[in-house]
Design a protein around this motif. Structure first.
Motif, mmCIF file in Angstrom:
data_model
loop_
_atom_site.group_PDB
_atom_site.id
_atom_site.type_symbol
_atom_site.label_atom_id
_atom_site.label_comp_id
_atom_site.label_asym_id
_atom_site.label_seq_id
_atom_site.Cartn_x
_atom_site.Cartn_y
_atom_site.Cartn_z
ATOM 1 N N ALA A 220 0.823 -1.223 0.000
ATOM 2 C CA ALA A 220 0.000 0.000 0.000
ATOM 3 C C ALA A 220 0.856 1.272 0.000
ATOM 4 C CB ALA A 220 -0.958 -0.010 1.188
ATOM 5 N N ASP A 221 1.995 1.240 0.684
ATOM 6 C CA ASP A 221 2.842 2.437 0.747
ATOM 7 C C ASP A 221 4.090 2.339 -0.131
ATOM 8 O OD1 ASP A 221 1.181 3.631 2.645
ATOM 9 O OD2 ASP A 221 2.071 2.394 4.241
ATOM 10 N N ALA A 222 4.085 1.391 -1.027
ATOM 11 C CA ALA A 222 5.273 1.209 -1.880
ATOM 12 C C ALA A 222 5.450 2.433 -2.769
ATOM 13 C CB ALA A 222 5.092 -0.040 -2.740
ATOM 14 N N PRO A 223 6.688 2.703 -3.216
ATOM 15 C CA PRO A 223 6.900 3.834 -4.123
ATOM 16 C C PRO A 223 6.060 3.664 -5.395
ATOM 17 C CG PRO A 223 8.968 2.677 -3.639
ATOM 18 C CD PRO A 223 7.897 1.958 -2.918
ATOM 19 N N VAL A 224 5.673 4.786 -5.991
ATOM 20 C CA VAL A 224 4.853 4.689 -7.202
ATOM 21 C C VAL A 224 5.672 5.064 -8.432
ATOM 22 C CG1 VAL A 224 2.608 5.008 -6.082
ATOM 23 C CG2 VAL A 224 3.909 7.018 -6.815
ATOM 24 N N ILE A 225 5.371 4.390 -9.530
ATOM 25 C CA ILE A 225 6.136 4.565 -10.766
ATOM 26 C C ILE A 225 6.079 6.017 -11.256
ATOM 27 C CG2 ILE A 225 4.148 3.681 -12.106
ATOM 28 C CD1 ILE A 225 7.714 3.254 -13.290
ATOM 29 N N THR A 226 4.900 6.648 -11.074
ATOM 30 C CA THR A 226 4.750 7.997 -11.635
ATOM 31 C C THR A 226 5.711 9.006 -10.993
ATOM 32 O OG1 THR A 226 2.707 7.905 -10.347
ATOM 33 C CG2 THR A 226 2.471 7.968 -12.717
ATOM 34 N N ASP A 227 6.282 8.664 -9.819
ATOM 35 C CA ASP A 227 7.307 9.537 -9.228
ATOM 36 C C ASP A 227 8.688 9.257 -9.827
ATOM 37 O OD1 ASP A 227 5.499 10.714 -7.564
ATOM 38 O OD2 ASP A 227 5.896 9.388 -5.858
#
Ligand code: HAM
Length: 413
Positions: A220-227
Protein backbone atom coordinates in the motif's frame (compact mmCIF):
# COMPACT_ATOMS: atom_id res chain seq x y z
CA UNK A 1 -24.27 -44.69 -19.98
CA UNK A 2 -22.36 -41.79 -18.48
CA UNK A 3 -22.99 -38.53 -20.35
CA UNK A 4 -20.03 -36.73 -21.88
CA UNK A 5 -20.00 -33.26 -20.38
CA UNK A 6 -18.28 -30.09 -21.44
CA UNK A 7 -14.88 -29.24 -20.01
CA UNK A 8 -14.86 -27.24 -16.76
CA UNK A 9 -14.67 -23.51 -17.44
CA UNK A 10 -15.87 -23.90 -21.03
CA UNK A 11 -19.35 -22.76 -22.07
CA UNK A 12 -21.91 -23.36 -24.79
CA UNK A 13 -23.53 -20.26 -26.22
CA UNK A 14 -27.17 -20.88 -27.10
CA UNK A 15 -28.96 -18.48 -29.47
CA UNK A 16 -29.83 -15.71 -26.97
CA UNK A 17 -26.26 -15.46 -25.72
CA UNK A 18 -24.68 -16.06 -29.12
CA UNK A 19 -26.82 -13.15 -30.42
CA UNK A 20 -25.17 -10.90 -27.81
CA UNK A 21 -21.73 -11.93 -28.99
CA UNK A 22 -22.68 -11.36 -32.63
CA UNK A 23 -24.08 -7.95 -31.65
CA UNK A 24 -20.78 -6.97 -29.98
CA UNK A 25 -18.82 -8.12 -33.02
CA UNK A 26 -21.15 -6.20 -35.34
CA UNK A 27 -20.69 -2.99 -33.33
CA UNK A 28 -16.90 -3.46 -33.28
CA UNK A 29 -16.93 -4.00 -37.05
CA UNK A 30 -18.89 -0.76 -37.37
CA UNK A 31 -16.80 1.38 -34.98
CA UNK A 32 -13.20 0.19 -35.46
CA UNK A 33 -12.94 0.82 -39.23
CA UNK A 34 -13.85 4.48 -38.52
CA UNK A 35 -10.42 4.65 -36.88
CA UNK A 36 -8.68 2.86 -39.77
CA UNK A 37 -8.58 -0.65 -38.28
CA UNK A 38 -8.91 -3.78 -40.42
CA UNK A 39 -9.80 -7.27 -39.26
CA UNK A 40 -7.08 -9.87 -38.82
CA UNK A 41 -7.72 -13.53 -37.98
CA UNK A 42 -4.88 -15.53 -36.51
CA UNK A 43 -4.68 -19.19 -35.42
CA UNK A 44 -5.88 -20.36 -32.01
CA UNK A 45 -2.90 -22.69 -31.64
CA UNK A 46 0.62 -21.25 -31.58
CA UNK A 47 4.07 -22.49 -30.61
CA UNK A 48 4.44 -22.28 -26.81
CA UNK A 49 7.63 -20.25 -27.05
CA UNK A 50 5.70 -17.36 -28.63
CA UNK A 51 3.85 -16.76 -25.35
CA UNK A 52 6.86 -17.47 -23.16
CA UNK A 53 8.89 -14.86 -25.05
CA UNK A 54 6.15 -12.22 -25.15
CA UNK A 55 3.90 -12.42 -22.09
CA UNK A 56 6.79 -13.32 -19.77
CA UNK A 57 7.81 -16.50 -17.96
CA UNK A 58 7.09 -15.00 -14.56
CA UNK A 59 3.46 -14.07 -15.21
CA UNK A 60 0.51 -16.12 -13.95
CA UNK A 61 -0.64 -16.52 -17.54
CA UNK A 62 2.54 -18.28 -18.69
CA UNK A 63 3.53 -19.84 -15.38
CA UNK A 64 0.18 -21.33 -14.37
CA UNK A 65 -2.60 -20.80 -16.85
CA UNK A 66 -1.69 -22.01 -20.32
CA UNK A 67 -3.27 -24.99 -22.05
CA UNK A 68 -0.03 -26.47 -23.35
CA UNK A 69 0.50 -29.91 -24.87
CA UNK A 70 2.82 -31.66 -27.29
CA UNK A 71 1.63 -32.32 -30.84
CA UNK A 72 2.08 -35.74 -32.45
CA UNK A 73 5.73 -34.99 -33.11
CA UNK A 74 6.41 -33.80 -29.58
CA UNK A 75 6.47 -30.05 -30.36
CA UNK A 76 5.02 -27.91 -27.59
CA UNK A 77 1.88 -26.03 -28.65
CA UNK A 78 -0.37 -23.68 -26.66
CA UNK A 79 -4.00 -22.62 -27.04
CA UNK A 80 -3.60 -18.83 -27.19
CA UNK A 81 -4.19 -17.20 -23.78
CA UNK A 82 -4.49 -13.79 -25.48
CA UNK A 83 -4.42 -12.42 -29.00
CA UNK A 84 -1.59 -9.86 -28.94
CA UNK A 85 1.32 -12.30 -29.23
CA UNK A 86 -0.24 -14.02 -32.26
CA UNK A 87 -1.09 -10.71 -33.93
CA UNK A 88 2.51 -9.56 -33.45
CA UNK A 89 3.83 -12.85 -34.85
CA UNK A 90 1.54 -12.56 -37.89
CA UNK A 91 2.59 -8.94 -38.42
CA UNK A 92 6.29 -9.83 -38.30
CA UNK A 93 5.79 -12.76 -40.68
CA UNK A 94 3.82 -10.60 -43.12
CA UNK A 95 6.93 -8.40 -43.61
CA UNK A 96 4.62 -5.49 -44.38
CA UNK A 97 6.23 -3.00 -42.03
CA UNK A 98 8.17 -0.06 -43.42
CA UNK A 99 9.58 2.80 -41.36
CA UNK A 100 6.91 5.43 -40.82
CA UNK A 101 4.05 3.07 -41.68
CA UNK A 102 1.21 2.61 -39.19
CA UNK A 103 -0.78 -0.64 -39.23
CA UNK A 104 -4.01 -1.17 -37.28
CA UNK A 105 -5.70 -4.50 -36.71
CA UNK A 106 -8.63 -5.82 -34.75
CA UNK A 107 -9.43 -9.42 -34.02
CA UNK A 108 -12.09 -11.45 -32.18
CA UNK A 109 -12.05 -14.93 -30.84
CA UNK A 110 -11.72 -17.48 -28.09
CA UNK A 111 -8.77 -17.37 -25.66
CA UNK A 112 -7.81 -20.02 -23.13
CA UNK A 113 -6.52 -19.62 -19.58
CA UNK A 114 -6.49 -22.31 -16.92
CA UNK A 115 -7.93 -20.10 -14.17
CA UNK A 116 -10.38 -20.97 -11.40
CA UNK A 117 -13.77 -20.49 -13.06
CA UNK A 118 -16.20 -18.03 -11.46
CA UNK A 119 -18.67 -15.39 -12.58
CA UNK A 120 -17.00 -13.48 -15.43
CA UNK A 121 -13.99 -15.79 -15.46
CA UNK A 122 -13.80 -18.83 -17.69
CA UNK A 123 -11.14 -21.10 -19.10
CA UNK A 124 -12.38 -20.46 -22.61
CA UNK A 125 -13.39 -16.83 -22.96
CA UNK A 126 -13.63 -14.39 -25.85
CA UNK A 127 -11.85 -11.14 -26.54
CA UNK A 128 -12.22 -8.24 -28.93
CA UNK A 129 -8.71 -7.05 -29.52
CA UNK A 130 -7.20 -3.98 -31.24
CA UNK A 131 -3.54 -3.21 -31.94
CA UNK A 132 -1.66 -0.30 -33.53
CA UNK A 133 1.84 -0.93 -34.88
CA UNK A 134 4.35 1.76 -35.88
CA UNK A 135 3.13 4.72 -33.80
CA UNK A 136 5.30 5.90 -30.88
CA UNK A 137 3.09 8.87 -30.33
CA UNK A 138 0.91 9.33 -27.26
CA UNK A 139 -1.89 10.17 -29.70
CA UNK A 140 -2.03 6.47 -30.65
CA UNK A 141 -2.63 5.44 -27.02
CA UNK A 142 -5.29 8.12 -26.64
CA UNK A 143 -6.92 7.11 -29.91
CA UNK A 144 -7.25 3.54 -28.65
CA UNK A 145 -8.95 4.70 -25.46
CA UNK A 146 -11.27 6.97 -27.46
CA UNK A 147 -12.10 4.10 -29.81
CA UNK A 148 -12.75 1.79 -26.86
CA UNK A 149 -15.05 4.39 -25.35
CA UNK A 150 -16.90 4.82 -28.66
CA UNK A 151 -17.33 1.04 -28.89
CA UNK A 152 -18.60 0.72 -25.30
CA UNK A 153 -20.91 3.72 -25.73
CA UNK A 154 -22.34 2.21 -28.91
CA UNK A 155 -23.17 -0.86 -26.86
CA UNK A 156 -25.00 1.43 -24.42
CA UNK A 157 -22.30 1.07 -21.74
CA UNK A 158 -21.49 4.48 -20.35
CA UNK A 159 -20.91 3.95 -16.65
CA UNK A 160 -17.47 2.39 -16.74
CA UNK A 161 -14.29 3.57 -15.06
CA UNK A 162 -11.04 4.04 -16.97
CA UNK A 163 -7.96 3.46 -14.82
CA UNK A 164 -4.79 4.89 -16.27
CA UNK A 165 -1.08 4.64 -15.51
CA UNK A 166 2.33 4.93 -17.11
CA UNK A 167 4.78 2.12 -16.52
CA UNK A 168 7.82 4.06 -17.68
CA UNK A 169 10.31 2.77 -20.20
CA UNK A 170 13.49 0.72 -20.31
CA UNK A 171 15.37 3.87 -19.30
CA UNK A 172 13.48 4.86 -16.16
CA UNK A 173 12.01 1.59 -14.99
CA UNK A 174 15.23 0.03 -13.63
CA UNK A 175 15.56 2.80 -11.01
CA UNK A 176 11.93 2.30 -10.04
CA UNK A 177 12.44 -1.45 -9.77
CA UNK A 178 15.37 -0.78 -7.47
CA UNK A 179 13.24 1.55 -5.33
CA UNK A 180 10.63 -1.21 -5.09
CA UNK A 181 13.21 -3.83 -4.19
CA UNK A 182 14.57 -1.55 -1.44
CA UNK A 183 11.04 -1.05 -0.16
CA UNK A 184 10.37 -4.82 -0.05
CA UNK A 185 13.66 -5.30 1.79
CA UNK A 186 12.43 -2.92 4.46
CA UNK A 187 9.54 -5.34 5.15
CA UNK A 188 9.53 -8.79 6.69
CA UNK A 189 9.85 -11.07 3.64
CA UNK A 190 7.88 -13.85 5.32
CA UNK A 191 4.77 -11.71 5.41
CA UNK A 192 4.54 -11.86 1.60
CA UNK A 193 2.97 -14.84 -0.21
CA UNK A 194 5.26 -17.46 -1.69
CA UNK A 195 4.85 -16.14 -5.26
CA UNK A 196 5.71 -12.60 -4.19
CA UNK A 197 8.78 -13.72 -2.24
CA UNK A 198 10.09 -15.05 -5.54
CA UNK A 199 8.78 -12.15 -7.68
CA UNK A 200 10.47 -9.61 -5.44
CA UNK A 201 13.76 -10.58 -7.05
CA UNK A 202 12.69 -11.72 -10.50
CA UNK A 203 9.98 -9.17 -11.29
CA UNK A 204 9.35 -6.62 -8.50
CA UNK A 205 6.50 -4.88 -10.36
CA UNK A 206 4.46 -8.09 -10.35
CA UNK A 207 4.20 -7.90 -6.54
CA UNK A 208 2.06 -4.76 -6.95
CA UNK A 209 -0.45 -6.86 -8.90
CA UNK A 210 -0.76 -9.64 -6.30
CA UNK A 211 -4.35 -10.47 -5.35
CA UNK A 212 -3.46 -11.85 -1.90
CA UNK A 213 -4.79 -9.51 0.81
CA UNK A 214 -1.63 -9.60 2.94
CA UNK A 215 0.51 -8.58 -0.06
CA UNK A 216 -1.96 -5.88 -1.06
CA UNK A 217 -1.61 -4.34 2.40
CA UNK A 218 2.17 -4.61 2.33
CA UNK A 219 2.47 -2.73 -0.95
CA UNK A 220 0.00 0.00 0.00
CA UNK A 221 2.84 2.44 0.75
CA UNK A 222 5.27 1.21 -1.88
CA UNK A 223 6.90 3.83 -4.12
CA UNK A 224 4.85 4.69 -7.20
CA UNK A 225 6.14 4.56 -10.77
CA UNK A 226 4.75 8.00 -11.64
CA UNK A 227 7.31 9.54 -9.23
CA UNK A 228 10.10 7.83 -11.18
CA UNK A 229 9.24 8.56 -14.82
CA UNK A 230 11.96 10.03 -17.05
CA UNK A 231 11.14 13.34 -18.74
CA UNK A 232 10.22 11.63 -22.07
CA UNK A 233 7.82 9.24 -20.36
CA UNK A 234 6.35 12.06 -18.33
CA UNK A 235 5.76 14.18 -21.47
CA UNK A 236 4.29 11.16 -23.29
CA UNK A 237 1.91 10.47 -20.43
CA UNK A 238 0.97 14.15 -20.15
CA UNK A 239 -0.11 14.16 -23.81
CA UNK A 240 -2.23 11.02 -23.38
CA UNK A 241 -3.98 12.67 -20.44
CA UNK A 242 -4.38 15.99 -22.29
CA UNK A 243 -6.15 14.31 -25.21
CA UNK A 244 -8.43 12.35 -22.89
CA UNK A 245 -9.18 15.55 -20.98
CA UNK A 246 -9.92 17.35 -24.25
CA UNK A 247 -12.29 14.57 -25.31
CA UNK A 248 -14.06 14.60 -21.95
CA UNK A 249 -13.00 11.06 -21.01
CA UNK A 250 -13.06 10.74 -17.26
CA UNK A 251 -10.34 8.51 -15.92
CA UNK A 252 -8.74 7.68 -12.61
CA UNK A 253 -4.97 7.72 -12.27
CA UNK A 254 -3.90 4.47 -10.64
CA UNK A 255 -0.12 4.39 -10.12
CA UNK A 256 -0.38 0.76 -8.94
CA UNK A 257 -1.89 -0.50 -12.18
CA UNK A 258 0.76 -2.83 -13.62
CA UNK A 259 -1.36 -5.32 -15.68
CA UNK A 260 -0.81 -9.05 -15.69
CA UNK A 261 1.43 -9.32 -18.75
CA UNK A 262 5.09 -8.35 -18.84
CA UNK A 263 5.35 -6.65 -22.22
CA UNK A 264 3.96 -3.22 -21.26
CA UNK A 265 5.87 0.08 -21.24
CA UNK A 266 4.53 3.59 -20.75
CA UNK A 267 0.72 3.92 -21.04
CA UNK A 268 -1.39 1.17 -19.58
CA UNK A 269 -5.08 1.21 -18.78
CA UNK A 270 -7.99 -0.84 -17.65
CA UNK A 271 -11.72 -0.32 -17.97
CA UNK A 272 -13.53 -1.61 -14.91
CA UNK A 273 -17.05 -2.09 -13.63
CA UNK A 274 -18.32 -2.91 -10.18
CA UNK A 275 -21.53 -4.38 -11.62
CA UNK A 276 -20.22 -7.79 -12.66
CA UNK A 277 -18.89 -9.35 -9.47
CA UNK A 278 -15.32 -9.74 -8.34
CA UNK A 279 -13.85 -9.87 -11.86
CA UNK A 280 -14.07 -6.14 -12.44
CA UNK A 281 -11.79 -5.69 -15.45
CA UNK A 282 -13.84 -5.41 -18.63
CA UNK A 283 -10.99 -4.33 -20.90
CA UNK A 284 -7.29 -3.70 -20.57
CA UNK A 285 -4.37 -2.66 -22.66
CA UNK A 286 -1.40 -0.44 -23.13
CA UNK A 287 1.79 0.22 -25.01
CA UNK A 288 4.32 -2.52 -25.65
CA UNK A 289 7.16 -0.96 -27.67
CA UNK A 290 10.00 -3.45 -27.86
CA UNK A 291 7.93 -6.63 -28.15
CA UNK A 292 7.99 -6.75 -31.95
CA UNK A 293 11.79 -6.43 -31.93
CA UNK A 294 12.14 -8.99 -29.13
CA UNK A 295 10.19 -11.47 -31.23
CA UNK A 296 12.59 -11.01 -34.15
CA UNK A 297 10.71 -8.28 -36.01
CA UNK A 298 11.53 -4.70 -36.94
CA UNK A 299 12.09 -1.98 -34.34
CA UNK A 300 8.49 -0.90 -34.36
CA UNK A 301 6.37 0.42 -31.52
CA UNK A 302 3.02 -1.05 -30.56
CA UNK A 303 -0.02 -0.34 -28.44
CA UNK A 304 -3.40 -2.05 -28.04
CA UNK A 305 -6.22 -3.35 -25.88
CA UNK A 306 -8.57 -6.27 -25.43
CA UNK A 307 -12.15 -6.43 -24.10
CA UNK A 308 -13.54 -9.52 -22.43
CA UNK A 309 -16.75 -10.41 -24.23
CA UNK A 310 -18.22 -12.53 -21.41
CA UNK A 311 -17.85 -9.58 -19.05
CA UNK A 312 -19.42 -7.22 -21.58
CA UNK A 313 -22.25 -9.75 -21.96
CA UNK A 314 -22.82 -9.66 -18.19
CA UNK A 315 -23.11 -5.87 -18.35
CA UNK A 316 -25.40 -5.93 -21.37
CA UNK A 317 -27.78 -8.52 -19.92
CA UNK A 318 -29.78 -9.48 -22.99
CA UNK A 319 -30.97 -8.22 -26.33
CA UNK A 320 -34.59 -7.78 -27.32
CA UNK A 321 -35.57 -10.81 -29.38
CA UNK A 322 -36.39 -10.12 -33.04
CA UNK A 323 -40.13 -10.36 -33.80
CA UNK A 324 -40.86 -13.05 -36.44
CA UNK A 325 -43.09 -12.00 -39.35
CA UNK A 326 -45.24 -15.12 -39.33
CA UNK A 327 -46.07 -18.35 -37.64
CA UNK A 328 -47.67 -20.88 -39.94
CA UNK A 329 -50.01 -23.21 -38.04
CA UNK A 330 -50.79 -26.41 -39.89
CA UNK A 331 -54.16 -27.54 -38.60
CA UNK A 332 -54.55 -30.67 -40.69
CA UNK A 333 -51.67 -33.09 -41.13
CA UNK A 334 -52.40 -33.50 -44.84
CA UNK A 335 -51.61 -29.81 -45.33
CA UNK A 336 -48.10 -30.08 -43.83
CA UNK A 337 -46.18 -30.40 -47.10
CA UNK A 338 -48.06 -27.61 -48.81
CA UNK A 339 -47.55 -25.41 -45.75
CA UNK A 340 -43.81 -26.02 -45.87
CA UNK A 341 -43.71 -25.05 -49.57
CA UNK A 342 -45.72 -21.89 -48.84
CA UNK A 343 -43.43 -20.94 -45.95
CA UNK A 344 -40.50 -21.32 -48.35
CA UNK A 345 -42.12 -18.78 -50.69
CA UNK A 346 -42.52 -16.38 -47.77
CA UNK A 347 -38.90 -16.82 -46.75
CA UNK A 348 -37.79 -16.31 -50.35
CA UNK A 349 -39.45 -12.90 -50.05
CA UNK A 350 -37.28 -12.18 -46.99
CA UNK A 351 -39.87 -12.86 -44.29
CA UNK A 352 -38.90 -14.81 -41.23
CA UNK A 353 -41.05 -17.30 -39.41
CA UNK A 354 -41.70 -20.89 -38.51
CA UNK A 355 -44.09 -23.68 -39.44
CA UNK A 356 -45.70 -25.84 -36.76
CA UNK A 357 -44.50 -29.23 -37.80
CA UNK A 358 -47.14 -31.56 -36.47
CA UNK A 359 -49.11 -32.80 -33.49
CA UNK A 360 -51.28 -31.02 -30.96
CA UNK A 361 -54.77 -29.60 -31.07
CA UNK A 362 -55.84 -26.47 -32.92
CA UNK A 363 -55.76 -24.75 -29.53
CA UNK A 364 -52.18 -25.79 -28.78
CA UNK A 365 -51.07 -24.68 -32.24
CA UNK A 366 -52.63 -21.27 -31.73
CA UNK A 367 -50.93 -21.13 -28.36
CA UNK A 368 -47.61 -21.87 -30.08
CA UNK A 369 -48.35 -19.09 -32.57
CA UNK A 370 -48.95 -16.70 -29.71
CA UNK A 371 -45.82 -17.79 -27.92
CA UNK A 372 -43.70 -17.28 -31.02
CA UNK A 373 -44.50 -13.55 -30.78
CA UNK A 374 -45.03 -13.45 -34.56
CA UNK A 375 -46.84 -10.49 -36.10
CA UNK A 376 -49.09 -12.72 -38.18
CA UNK A 377 -50.42 -16.21 -37.68
CA UNK A 378 -51.12 -18.05 -40.92
CA UNK A 379 -53.43 -21.06 -40.78
CA UNK A 380 -53.39 -23.87 -43.30
CA UNK A 381 -55.90 -26.72 -43.07
CA UNK A 382 -58.03 -28.84 -45.42
CA UNK A 383 -60.17 -25.93 -46.71
CA UNK A 384 -57.16 -23.75 -47.40
CA UNK A 385 -55.55 -26.65 -49.24
CA UNK A 386 -58.61 -27.35 -51.39
CA UNK A 387 -59.23 -23.68 -52.22
CA UNK A 388 -55.60 -22.54 -52.53
CA UNK A 389 -56.20 -19.99 -49.79
CA UNK A 390 -54.53 -19.04 -46.54
CA UNK A 391 -56.16 -17.84 -43.33
CA UNK A 392 -54.36 -14.80 -41.96
CA UNK A 393 -54.74 -13.70 -38.35
CA UNK A 394 -53.28 -10.42 -37.17
CA UNK A 395 -51.53 -11.07 -33.84
CA UNK A 396 -50.53 -7.55 -32.87
CA UNK A 397 -53.33 -5.19 -33.95
CA UNK A 398 -57.04 -5.90 -34.21
CA UNK A 399 -56.65 -9.70 -34.07
CA UNK A 400 -58.97 -9.96 -37.10
CA UNK A 401 -58.85 -13.11 -39.14
CA UNK A 402 -59.58 -13.46 -42.88
CA UNK A 403 -59.14 -16.08 -45.54
CA UNK A 404 -57.39 -14.86 -48.68
CA UNK A 405 -56.36 -16.24 -52.02
CA UNK A 406 -52.83 -17.54 -51.46
CA UNK A 407 -51.32 -16.22 -54.71
CA UNK A 408 -52.84 -12.77 -54.12
CA UNK A 409 -51.61 -12.74 -50.53
CA UNK A 410 -48.09 -13.59 -51.67
CA UNK A 411 -48.21 -10.92 -54.36
CA UNK A 412 -49.30 -8.34 -51.74
CA UNK A 413 -46.20 -8.87 -49.59
P1 HAM B 1 -5.84 -8.96 -20.25
O1 HAM B 1 -6.05 -7.87 -19.27
O2 HAM B 1 -5.13 -10.16 -19.83
O3 HAM B 1 -5.10 -8.29 -21.48
O4 HAM B 1 -7.24 -9.38 -20.82
C1 HAM B 1 -8.13 -8.44 -21.40
C2 HAM B 1 -9.56 -8.71 -20.94
O5 HAM B 1 -9.90 -10.07 -21.20
C3 HAM B 1 -9.78 -8.55 -19.43
O6 HAM B 1 -9.99 -7.20 -19.12
C4 HAM B 1 -11.02 -9.39 -19.23
O7 HAM B 1 -12.18 -8.64 -19.55
C5 HAM B 1 -10.85 -10.50 -20.25
N1 HAM B 1 -10.41 -11.74 -19.61
C6 HAM B 1 -9.15 -12.08 -19.27
N2 HAM B 1 -9.13 -13.31 -18.70
C7 HAM B 1 -10.42 -13.75 -18.69
C8 HAM B 1 -11.06 -14.96 -18.23
N3 HAM B 1 -10.37 -15.95 -17.72
N4 HAM B 1 -12.41 -15.05 -18.37
C9 HAM B 1 -13.12 -14.04 -18.92
N5 HAM B 1 -12.56 -12.89 -19.36
C10 HAM B 1 -11.23 -12.74 -19.26
C11 HAM B 1 -4.74 -8.95 -22.61
O8 HAM B 1 -5.13 -10.06 -22.91
C12 HAM B 1 -3.87 -8.13 -23.53
N6 HAM B 1 -3.49 -8.98 -24.67
C13 HAM B 1 -4.56 -6.87 -23.96
C14 HAM B 1 -3.75 -6.06 -24.92
C15 HAM B 1 -3.89 -5.98 -26.24
N7 HAM B 1 -2.72 -5.32 -24.59
C16 HAM B 1 -2.21 -4.77 -25.68
N8 HAM B 1 -2.91 -5.20 -26.70
Amino acid sequence: MAKVQKIKGFADLFPDEAALFTHMERIAREVFPRYGFGELRTPILEKTELFQKSIGEDTDVVGKEMFTFPDRKGRSLTMRPEATAGVVRAFIESKTHQPGKVSKYFTFGPMFRYERPQKGRQRQFHQINAEIFGADEPQADAELILMLRAFLNSLGLTKLTVELNSLGCHECRPAYKQALTDYYKSKDKNLFCEDCRRRMDTNPLRVLDCKVDACKKLVADAPVITDHLCSECEAHFADVKAILDGAGVSYELNPRLVRGLDYYVRTCFEVTSLDIGSQTSVAGGGRYDGLIKNLGGPDCSATGFACGMERLALLLGGLEAAVPDFYLAVVEDAAANEAMLFAQQLRDKGLCGEVSFSGGSMKSRMRAANKSGARTCLIMGGDEMANKTITVKDMVGDREQETLDRALYLASL
